[in-house]
Design an enzyme around this catalytic site. Structure first.
Site, PDB file in Angstrom:
ATOM      1  N   ASN A  30      -9.164  10.551   4.381  1.00  0.00           N
ATOM      2  CA  ASN A  30      -8.796   9.137   4.276  1.00  0.00           C
ATOM      3  C   ASN A  30      -8.161   8.689   5.580  1.00  0.00           C
ATOM      4  OD1 ASN A  30      -7.667   6.634   3.774  1.00  0.00           O
ATOM      5  ND2 ASN A  30      -6.523   7.262   1.961  1.00  0.00           N
TER       6      ASN A  30
ATOM      7  N   CYS B 276      -5.060  -0.193   3.814  1.00  0.00           N
ATOM      8  CA  CYS B 276      -6.438   0.307   3.817  1.00  0.00           C
ATOM      9  C   CYS B 276      -7.470  -0.794   3.599  1.00  0.00           C
ATOM     10  CB  CYS B 276      -6.594   1.379   2.744  1.00  0.00           C
ATOM     11  SG  CYS B 276      -5.532   2.813   3.015  1.00  0.00           S
TER      12      CYS B 276
ATOM     13  N   HIS C   7     -13.598   2.235  -0.317  1.00  0.00           N
ATOM     14  CA  HIS C   7     -12.609   2.890   0.543  1.00  0.00           C
ATOM     15  C   HIS C   7     -12.579   4.371   0.212  1.00  0.00           C
ATOM     16  CE1 HIS C   7      -8.997   4.057   2.518  1.00  0.00           C
ATOM     17  NE2 HIS C   7      -8.241   4.053   1.429  1.00  0.00           N
TER      18      HIS C   7
END
Length: 318
Positions: A275, A113, A245
């Site tokens: 996500n 990520c 994030h």
């Protein structure tokens, strides 16, 4: 001196919406349970015949339009992804062909990520060395392809999407562009979040130690933001926007509290998009730019963490 400036941005999410109510039909969960623990209400899911390249292509077209550039102007193409169409070749190579770029350097970055921020740092170095003028940086993932929809600990979180930045060289002594960046890793947490095999056309599964990752993520991002602002003699109240994030709203909130950073200046899009790994930060940036929150000259901190454990931060002036 040459600075790496964000010239254009773009984002794309699939049309299909998977709501919490939809997940109630697939597993033992509820809309209230998911919302309370994650802040997510819905997520976008890629079509059966679509792949990561398709997501990246759509976001790239937007970024090129925003930058007022053509594909043939791009000197390098970097894609951050954990779900390539195939194990090889790179998604970036296919994007180079789909966009009809020249025969330029094109490669993928495999950094979970944190991949988009890692790709930004890489683009910045090529620009500072004078090797390139315009770099297309893409974060794209189709995580629904590797989610086990009987596992509510992961299925409620992950989704699909893409974001893209055009990073360009500008001669300037001003602070506009990327000011500083960091990246770190700690491999002792390797097995707290991992996928054993596969790509976006296969069916492996995400394995996650959710409680441990939560604590590690909050600590890593909070400390990293403090570090990068301090080493650049910048007070947190001088930062216009924090873009973390988008992993979990509770993580986003905890980072804000740790930093004593105003909630109204923390950009969150997880409610609608979930996500989508390397895509979350450029997607959040583009969304906030399009709705008028981000403006030229704003000072922005983008921070991320991911499996590995890897974490990193980019400080820039837009």
């Amino acid at each position: 001196m040459k600075r790496a400036v964000i010239k254009g941005v773009g984002a794309y999410v699939p049309e299909k919406v998977l709501t919490n109510k939809d997940l109630e039909e697939l597993m033992d969960t509820s809309d209230e349970w998911i919302t309370t623990r994650t802040g997510i209400h819905e997520r976008r899911i890629i079509g059966e015949e679509e792949d990561t390249s398709f997501l990246g292509y759509q976001a790239s077209l937007q970024a090129l339009k925003d930058a007022h550039l053509k594909a043939e102007d791009i000197d390098m193409l970097i894609v951050a992804t954990e779900t390539p169409d195939h194990m090889f070749p790179p998604v970036a190579v296919r994007l180079q062909h789909l966009l009809k770029c020249r025969q330029i350097g094109a490669f993928d970055i495999h950094s979970t990520c944190v991949g988009f921020l890692t790709a930004l740092q890489t683009a910045e170095q090529y620009i500072k060395m004078g090797k390139v003028k315009h770099v297309l940086v893409v974060g794209a993932d189709a995580l629904s392809k590797i989610v086990d929809y009987s596992d509510r600990s992961t299925a409620i979180l992950f989704a699909d999407g893409a974001g893209a930045f055009i990073v360009s060289a500008e001669e300037s002594d001003e602070s506009r562009g990327i000011i500083d960046s960091t990246i770190h890793s700690d491999g002792q947490h390797y097995y707290d979040l991992y996928v054993e095999s596969g790509g976006s056309k296969e069916s492996p599964q995400i394995v996650m130690n959710g409680n441990k990752i939560f604590k590690l993520a909050v600590s890593a991002m909070s400390q990293n933001v403090k570090m990068i602002t301090e080493q650049n003699n910048l007070l947190l109240n001088e930062v216009d926007w924090l873009i973390p994030h988008q992993a979990n709203q509770r993580i986003i909130d905890a980072v804000g509290r740790n930093l004593e950073f105003p909630e109204k200046k923390v950009i969150s899009t997880i409610k609608y998009f979930g996500n989508n790994s390397a895509a979350t930060i450029p997607l959040a940036f583009t969304t906030a730019l399009q709705d008028g929150r981000i403006n030229k000259g704003d000072t922005i901190v983008m921070t991320a963490f991911g499996g590995g454990l890897i974490w990193g931060t980019v400080l820039l002036q837009y």
